[in-house]
Design an enzyme around this catalytic site. Structure first.
Site, PDB file in Angstrom:
ATOM      1  N   GLY A 153       0.600  -1.193  -0.009  1.00 28.01           N
ATOM      2  CA  GLY A 153       0.000  -0.044   0.060  1.00 28.01           C
ATOM      3  C   GLY A 153       0.827   1.467  -0.137  1.00 28.01           C
ATOM      4  O   GLY A 153       0.433   2.471   0.568  1.00 28.01           O
ATOM      5  N   THR A 154       1.918   1.434  -0.853  1.00 27.95           N
ATOM      6  CA  THR A 154       2.794   2.562  -0.491  1.00 27.95           C
ATOM      7  C   THR A 154       2.108   3.576  -1.520  1.00 27.95           C
ATOM      8  O   THR A 154       2.064   4.677  -1.394  1.00 27.95           O
ATOM      9  CB  THR A 154       4.208   2.222  -1.086  1.00 27.95           C
ATOM     10  OG1 THR A 154       4.156   1.698  -2.349  1.00 27.95           O
ATOM     11  CG2 THR A 154       4.950   1.426  -0.256  1.00 27.95           C
ATOM     12  N   ASN A 155       1.620   3.059  -2.697  1.00 30.48           N
ATOM     13  CA  ASN A 155       0.627   3.958  -3.603  1.00 30.48           C
ATOM     14  C   ASN A 155      -0.355   4.487  -2.766  1.00 30.48           C
ATOM     15  O   ASN A 155      -0.933   5.786  -2.693  1.00 30.48           O
ATOM     16  CB  ASN A 155       0.246   3.379  -4.955  1.00 30.48           C
ATOM     17  CG  ASN A 155       1.189   3.239  -5.744  1.00 30.48           C
ATOM     18  OD1 ASN A 155       1.680   4.362  -6.557  1.00 30.48           O
ATOM     19  ND2 ASN A 155       2.129   2.388  -5.744  1.00 30.48           N
ATOM     20  N   MET A 157      -4.334  -7.250  -7.052  1.00 28.11           N
ATOM     21  CA  MET A 157      -3.667  -8.384  -7.681  1.00 28.11           C
ATOM     22  C   MET A 157      -4.620  -9.111  -8.329  1.00 28.11           C
ATOM     23  O   MET A 157      -4.268 -10.304  -9.016  1.00 28.11           O
ATOM     24  CB  MET A 157      -2.636  -9.102  -7.038  1.00 28.11           C
ATOM     25  CG  MET A 157      -1.638  -8.387  -6.436  1.00 28.11           C
ATOM     26  SD  MET A 157      -0.575  -7.429  -7.605  1.00 28.11           S
ATOM     27  CE  MET A 157       0.338  -9.018  -8.279  1.00 28.11           C
ATOM     28  N   ILE A 191      -8.255  -9.786 -11.126  1.00 29.70           N
ATOM     29  CA  ILE A 191      -8.756  -9.202 -12.198  1.00 29.70           C
ATOM     30  C   ILE A 191     -10.285  -8.753 -12.092  1.00 29.70           C
ATOM     31  O   ILE A 191     -11.044  -9.732 -11.321  1.00 29.70           O
ATOM     32  CB  ILE A 191      -8.733 -10.185 -13.238  1.00 29.70           C
ATOM     33  CG1 ILE A 191      -7.320 -10.297 -13.810  1.00 29.70           C
ATOM     34  CG2 ILE A 191      -9.636  -9.897 -14.621  1.00 29.70           C
ATOM     35  CD1 ILE A 191      -6.677 -11.395 -14.645  1.00 29.70           C
ATOM     36  N   LEU A 192     -10.859  -7.878 -12.540  1.00 31.49           N
ATOM     37  CA  LEU A 192     -12.151  -7.434 -12.561  1.00 31.49           C
ATOM     38  C   LEU A 192     -12.998  -7.953 -13.557  1.00 31.49           C
ATOM     39  O   LEU A 192     -12.537  -8.042 -14.779  1.00 31.49           O
ATOM     40  CB  LEU A 192     -12.424  -5.754 -12.584  1.00 31.49           C
ATOM     41  CG  LEU A 192     -11.850  -5.001 -11.286  1.00 31.49           C
ATOM     42  CD1 LEU A 192     -11.600  -3.720 -11.586  1.00 31.49           C
ATOM     43  CD2 LEU A 192     -12.528  -5.185  -9.960  1.00 31.49           C
ATOM     44  N   HIS A 202       0.604   0.494 -13.542  1.00 30.28           N
ATOM     45  CA  HIS A 202       1.245  -0.741 -13.933  1.00 30.28           C
ATOM     46  C   HIS A 202       2.930  -0.480 -14.080  1.00 30.28           C
ATOM     47  O   HIS A 202       3.220   0.419 -14.563  1.00 30.28           O
ATOM     48  CB  HIS A 202       0.678  -1.124 -15.141  1.00 30.28           C
ATOM     49  CG  HIS A 202       1.496  -2.515 -15.707  1.00 30.28           C
ATOM     50  ND1 HIS A 202       1.203  -3.601 -15.368  1.00 30.28           N
ATOM     51  CD2 HIS A 202       2.386  -2.618 -16.535  1.00 30.28           C
ATOM     52  CE1 HIS A 202       2.080  -4.622 -15.812  1.00 30.28           C
ATOM     53  NE2 HIS A 202       2.555  -4.008 -16.531  1.00 30.28           N
TER      54      HIS A 202
HETATM   55  C1  GRF Z   1       3.089  -0.997  -7.594  1.00 25.44           C
HETATM   56  O1  GRF Z   1       4.291  -0.865  -7.735  1.00 25.44           O
HETATM   57  C2  GRF Z   1       2.168  -0.785  -8.853  1.00 25.44           C
HETATM   58  O2  GRF Z   1       2.877  -0.440 -10.025  1.00 25.44           O
HETATM   59  C3  GRF Z   1       1.685  -2.152  -9.097  1.00 25.44           C
HETATM   60  O3  GRF Z   1       1.764  -2.909  -7.703  1.00 25.44           O
HETATM   61  C4  GRF Z   1       2.613  -2.321  -6.842  1.00 25.44           C
HETATM   62  C5  GRF Z   1       1.812  -2.061  -5.520  1.00 25.44           C
HETATM   63  O4  GRF Z   1       2.738  -1.355  -4.672  1.00 25.44           O
HETATM   64  N1  GRF Z   1       0.292  -2.539  -9.738  1.00 25.44           N
HETATM   65  P1  GRF Z   1       1.964  -0.816  -3.231  1.00 25.44           P
HETATM   66  O5  GRF Z   1       1.115  -1.905  -2.819  1.00 25.44           O
HETATM   67  O6  GRF Z   1       1.310   0.392  -3.664  1.00 25.44           O
HETATM   68  O7  GRF Z   1       3.110  -0.538  -2.280  1.00 25.44           O
END
Ligand code: GRF
Length: 221
Positions: free
Chosen positions: A20-22, A98, A100-101, A117
């Site tokens: 969940g860093t994003n 991770m 698919i919808l 992505h």
């Molecule tokens: C990200 O690097 C993104 O590109 C991919 O999954 C990763 C998720 O990382 N779709 P995080 O869980 O947000 O750290």
């Protein structure tokens, strides 16, 4: 006011599976009043996803629908999609989700689902992009924010972060550098969407009123 109450324009659901860093980068911008969205739920298919803790710390409602507790993939998908439909969001953000919808779901929420992505799409769709790009001899790698359509990693491109590959770096080192870029570009694209400058029209990205055939690019400085 709770952090989750800041920004009420765009009701948003974030789907995660992992660290969940994003998600954190998005939360940080909401807290700083730089992102006019309201996260109404963070959903995870993985009960161990650390992103769930991040959401809880920010007072965001969370829900876990454990992929492994379903014998049929279709039942899992139905459950997660029903949950989203009930909340009827304006925006769905896939942030390291991770699974698919379904095609129907992608059609129903056409133009309202974003994904990030880790490659310079259309290159390296699918998994293990870091290993694959390092074996390819390419000069650049990065990450792409795009609209989600029913075809995996193939929706209209919006914004890319691009970095030059460093001689002898390993996949993990490259991933760390690219993720720092992801934390910049995902909030930018979400802000464009929330402000109404970014739309998907007839299967194409429209940014500031103009159709774009190539994504905007943010280069590593
Ligand atoms: C990200 O690097 C993104 O590109 C991919 O999954 C990763 C998720 O990382 N779709 P995080 O869980 O947000 O750290």
């Amino acid at each position: 006011m709770k952090e989750s109450d800041i920004g009420s324009a765009t009701s948003t659901i974030i789907l995660i599976s992992g660290y969940g860093t994003n998600l954190q980068a998005i939360l940080d911008q909401i807290i700083n009043n730089q992102l006019p969205i309201k996260i109404i739920s963070v959903l995870s298919d993985n009960p161990k996803a650390y992103g769930i803790e991040r959401a809880k710390k920010s007072g965001i409602p969370t829900k876990i629908i454990n992929y492994n507790s379903f014998t049929k993939k279709a039942d899992f998908r139905q459950s997660i999609e029903d949950n989203i439909k009930k909340l009827d969001p304006n925006l769905i953000v896939l942030a390291g989700y991770m699974r698919i919808l379904s095609t129907d779901f992608c059609h129903q929420f056409k133009g309202k689902i974003l994904n990030i992505h880790p490659s310079l799409l259309p290159k390296f769709k699918g998994f293990n992009t870091y290993q694959r790009v390092l074996s390819s001899g390419d000069e650049f790698h990065g990450s792409t924010v795009h609209f989600v359509t029913a075809e995996l990693d193939s929706g209209p491109l919006i914004l890319q972060y691009r970095t030059r590959i460093i001689t002898d770096e390993n996949p993990n080192q490259l991933r760390k550098r690219v993720q720092l870029g992801e934390h910049q570009i995902y909030p930018i694209a979400i802000r464009w969407f929330a402000e109404g400058t970014l739309k998907m029209v007839e299967g194409e990205t429209v940014l500031r009123g103009k159709r774009i055939t190539k994504p905007e690019i943010l280069e590593e400085i």
